[in-house]
Motif scaffolding. Structure first.
Motif, PDB file in Angstrom:
ATOM      1  N   VAL A 190       3.019   5.908  18.768  1.00 17.08           N
ATOM      2  CA  VAL A 190       2.457   7.251  18.698  1.00 17.08           C
ATOM      3  C   VAL A 190       3.444   8.160  17.966  1.00 17.08           C
ATOM      4  CG1 VAL A 190       1.615   9.207  20.041  1.00 17.08           C
ATOM      5  CG2 VAL A 190       1.176   6.880  20.821  1.00 17.08           C
ATOM      6  N   ASP A 191       2.923   8.985  17.045  1.00 14.93           N
ATOM      7  CA  ASP A 191       3.699   9.918  16.230  1.00 14.93           C
ATOM      8  C   ASP A 191       4.570   9.228  15.185  1.00 14.93           C
ATOM      9  OD1 ASP A 191       2.681  12.231  17.300  1.00 14.93           O
ATOM     10  OD2 ASP A 191       4.256  12.455  18.802  1.00 14.93           O
ATOM     11  N   ALA A 192       4.318   7.967  14.914  1.00 16.95           N
ATOM     12  CA  ALA A 192       5.044   7.308  13.827  1.00 16.95           C
ATOM     13  C   ALA A 192       4.553   7.851  12.485  1.00 16.95           C
ATOM     14  CB  ALA A 192       4.829   5.797  13.903  1.00 16.95           C
ATOM     15  N   ARG A 193       5.474   8.151  11.575  1.00 19.15           N
ATOM     16  CA  ARG A 193       5.119   8.705  10.269  1.00 19.15           C
ATOM     17  C   ARG A 193       4.597   7.599   9.357  1.00 19.15           C
ATOM     18  NH1 ARG A 193      10.074  12.046   8.048  1.00 19.15           N
ATOM     19  NH2 ARG A 193      11.078  10.008   8.340  1.00 19.15           N
ATOM     20  N   VAL A 194       3.461   7.875   8.707  1.00 20.88           N
ATOM     21  CA  VAL A 194       2.835   6.889   7.832  1.00 20.88           C
ATOM     22  C   VAL A 194       3.016   7.285   6.367  1.00 20.88           C
ATOM     23  CG1 VAL A 194       0.685   5.710   7.256  1.00 20.88           C
ATOM     24  CG2 VAL A 194       1.189   6.288   9.644  1.00 20.88           C
ATOM     25  N   ILE A 195       2.564   8.479   5.966  1.00 22.44           N
ATOM     26  CA  ILE A 195       2.757   8.953   4.595  1.00 22.44           C
ATOM     27  C   ILE A 195       3.047  10.455   4.631  1.00 22.44           C
ATOM     28  CG2 ILE A 195       1.247   7.207   3.574  1.00 22.44           C
ATOM     29  CD1 ILE A 195      -0.850   9.455   3.212  1.00 22.44           C
ATOM     30  N   GLU A 196       3.634  10.942   3.529  1.00 29.24           N
ATOM     31  CA  GLU A 196       3.847  12.381   3.333  1.00 29.24           C
ATOM     32  C   GLU A 196       3.044  12.809   2.109  1.00 29.24           C
ATOM     33  OE1 GLU A 196       7.356  15.676   2.348  1.00 29.24           O
ATOM     34  OE2 GLU A 196       7.848  13.545   2.528  1.00 29.24           O
ATOM     35  N   VAL A 197       2.251  13.874   2.271  1.00 28.54           N
ATOM     36  CA  VAL A 197       1.406  14.394   1.195  1.00 28.54           C
ATOM     37  C   VAL A 197       1.904  15.792   0.835  1.00 28.54           C
ATOM     38  CG1 VAL A 197      -0.936  14.975   0.483  1.00 28.54           C
ATOM     39  CG2 VAL A 197      -0.554  13.063   2.049  1.00 28.54           C
ATOM     40  N   VAL A 198       2.068  16.047  -0.474  1.00 29.00           N
ATOM     41  CA  VAL A 198       2.500  17.368  -0.943  1.00 29.00           C
ATOM     42  C   VAL A 198       1.489  17.890  -1.941  1.00 29.00           C
ATOM     43  CG1 VAL A 198       4.945  16.900  -0.570  1.00 29.00           C
ATOM     44  CG2 VAL A 198       3.918  16.378  -2.780  1.00 29.00           C
ATOM     45  N   ALA A 236       2.220  17.887   4.232  1.00 27.03           N
ATOM     46  CA  ALA A 236       1.839  17.374   5.555  1.00 27.03           C
ATOM     47  C   ALA A 236       2.359  15.950   5.715  1.00 27.03           C
ATOM     48  CB  ALA A 236       0.324  17.396   5.728  1.00 27.03           C
ATOM     49  N   LEU A 237       2.703  15.636   6.951  1.00 24.57           N
ATOM     50  CA  LEU A 237       3.065  14.276   7.338  1.00 24.57           C
ATOM     51  C   LEU A 237       1.887  13.692   8.115  1.00 24.57           C
ATOM     52  CD1 LEU A 237       6.796  14.453   8.496  1.00 24.57           C
ATOM     53  CD2 LEU A 237       5.871  13.048   6.656  1.00 24.57           C
ATOM     54  N   VAL A 238       1.310  12.604   7.617  1.00 27.04           N
ATOM     55  CA  VAL A 238       0.240  11.917   8.324  1.00 27.04           C
ATOM     56  C   VAL A 238       0.894  10.956   9.307  1.00 27.04           C
ATOM     57  CG1 VAL A 238      -1.777  10.430   8.101  1.00 27.04           C
ATOM     58  CG2 VAL A 238      -1.291  12.138   6.339  1.00 27.04           C
ATOM     59  N   LYS A 239       0.645  11.187  10.592  1.00 28.38           N
ATOM     60  CA  LYS A 239       1.263  10.387  11.647  1.00 28.38           C
ATOM     61  C   LYS A 239       0.193   9.628  12.430  1.00 28.38           C
ATOM     62  CE  LYS A 239       5.168  13.547  12.393  1.00 28.38           C
ATOM     63  NZ  LYS A 239       5.921  14.329  13.411  1.00 28.38           N
ATOM     64  N   ALA A 240       0.617   8.530  13.042  1.00 25.75           N
ATOM     65  CA  ALA A 240      -0.276   7.778  13.920  1.00 25.75           C
ATOM     66  C   ALA A 240      -0.402   8.520  15.249  1.00 25.75           C
ATOM     67  CB  ALA A 240       0.268   6.369  14.149  1.00 25.75           C
ATOM     68  N   ARG A 241      -1.644   8.829  15.638  1.00 24.45           N
ATOM     69  CA  ARG A 241      -1.867   9.537  16.897  1.00 24.45           C
ATOM     70  C   ARG A 241      -2.102   8.601  18.070  1.00 24.45           C
ATOM     71  NH1 ARG A 241      -6.259  13.620  14.440  1.00 24.45           N
ATOM     72  NH2 ARG A 241      -6.603  11.753  13.163  1.00 24.45           N
ATOM     73  N   VAL A 242      -2.307   7.322  17.787  1.00 25.59           N
ATOM     74  CA  VAL A 242      -2.394   6.293  18.823  1.00 25.59           C
ATOM     75  C   VAL A 242      -1.574   5.105  18.356  1.00 25.59           C
ATOM     76  CG1 VAL A 242      -4.645   7.020  19.721  1.00 25.59           C
ATOM     77  CG2 VAL A 242      -4.533   5.382  17.824  1.00 25.59           C
TER      78      VAL A 242
END
Length: 382
Positions: free
Chosen positions: A206-214, A75-81
């Motif tokens: 908005v929708d900027a990628r913060v971290i990737e979790v595997v 999953a990619l954790v993205k900023a929603r605001v």
């Protein structure tokens, strides 16, 4: 006179005999000289290991597959605001849990929006109450005949409008609260941080990628096959793969060899290459990492045919052929090749055009000129 003629005939005969003897001696000497000058023909000795014999076998048909290991769950954790990112402390390799707070967006602006929306909702509620009282009064006056029914209908319309405005204000409050809730970034799955794509204090959109979790608990290989090979691939077929780099600490073959199962076949071919993606789920994921390269063989079926080792079929001519020993001489026999398969760890290929059990020169011997004399040092068992 008669005596002279007899001696003459005898002399002629003697000369003829001597000349014939001389010619015979010269011919014999010439033959011996030619035989001595001509080199003796070389006969190549073939050991039992240098000869193979075609035999009917059941070939396990396989396809070579290769691809990259990928996590099934990621999953990619993205900023929603949008806002300033704070509290981001996890880095690559850190373990996270589902629901764990990863970072926050500065919430002051969104808290103010919630209060603003709530105040507007309270104002709309008050206006709806006024409209309700007005409608109730007008309804009583209409029943007593003091005002017209048109005025009642007008007050009813005002009441409906006030109620709609109140409901819209309540929806705005929910939207503002949702934005405030979105300022908290959480991990959607259990796993490890593979990439950190932002820093604390950075303003993100908005929708900027913060971290990737595997999640390395389940891994699969994304393999690419040609359109022709993909026809024989089915879900549930088994494969044996070797993963690069995983056997450095443990040199045993089992450390970097793993079985896999076909779980999905892409129904569409890729544009341009016309290749088809096949996904194989690994039976175990311990010791493996996302992004490693894996290659191996995929078993797609079985076929019964007359087969030879793949190395015995030569392809240095326009058509494939084998070197067959016939009456002590090498004969190049053209063959038609069929499917390949694995038997006892050896790659065999089905052939047509050579008799079952015929002595065929193995590929380790190399190319022999057609007509070369050979000798089998010992009989070879089929």
């Amino acid at each position: 006179m008669k005596r002279i003629s007899a001696w003459s005939v005898a002399a002629v005969l003697l000369v003829l005999l001597v000349a014939g003897g001389l010619r015979a001696v010269e011919a014999r000497r010439a033959k011996q000289a030619a035989a001595a000058a001509a080199p003796a023909e070389t006969v190549i000795q073939l050991a039992p290991a240098d000869v193979v014999r075609p035999a009917r076998r059941t070939l396990a048909q396989t396809l070579p597959v290769s691809g990259t290991l990928r996590a099934v769950d990621w999953a990619l954790v993205k900023a929603r605001v949008a806002g300033e990112l704070t509290g981001l402390t996890v880095r690559e390799g850190d373990a996270v849990k589902a629901g764990q707070v990863i970072a926050r967006i500065e919430p002051l602006e969104y808290q103010s929006r919630v209060r603003q929306a709530q105040e507007q909702a309270d104002s709309a509620s008050a206006q709806a109450e006024v409209a309700q009282r007005t409608y109730d009064n007008n309804k009583a006056l209409v029943d007593q005949g003091f005002i017209s029914r048109t005025a009642l209908e007008t007050s009813l319309s005002n009441l409906n409008a006030a109620r709609a405005t109140h409901r819209a204000a309540l929806a705005a409050v929910e939207m503002a609260r949702k934005s405030l809730h979105d300022t908290v970034l959480t991990s959607p799955i259990d796993g490890q941080v593979a990439q950190r794509l932002a820093q604390s204090g950075e303003r993100v959109s908005v929708d900027a990628r913060v971290i990737e979790v595997v999640d390395l608990g389940r891994l699969e290989v994304e393999a690419t096959l040609s359109a022709a090979d993909s026809v024989a691939v089915r879900v549930g077929q088994r494969a044996t793969l070797r993963v690069e780099g995983s056997g450095l600490l443990d040199p045993s073959a089992a450390a970097h060899q793993v079985d896999a199962t076909v779980v999905r076949v892409n129904p569409s071919a890729q544009a341009g290459s016309r290749s088809v993606l096949v996904y194989l789920r690994l039976d175990r994921s311990t010791g493996f990492r996302q992004g490693l390269f894996a290659q191996g063989t995929l078993a797609v079926g079985e076929a019964e045919a007359v087969a030879l080792p793949l190395s015995a079929v030569r392809i240095d001519k326009p058509a494939p052929y084998v070197q067959v020993v016939i009456e002590g001489r090498i004969v190049h026999r053209p063959v038609q090749t069929g499917p390949r398969g694995q038997v006892g760890g050896q790659t065999l290929i089905a052939v047509q055009g050579v008799d079952e059990g015929a002595p065929v020169v193995a590929g380790t011997v190399g190319q022999l000129r057609e007509g070369t004399a050979v000798k089998l040092t010992a009989p070879v068992a089929p």
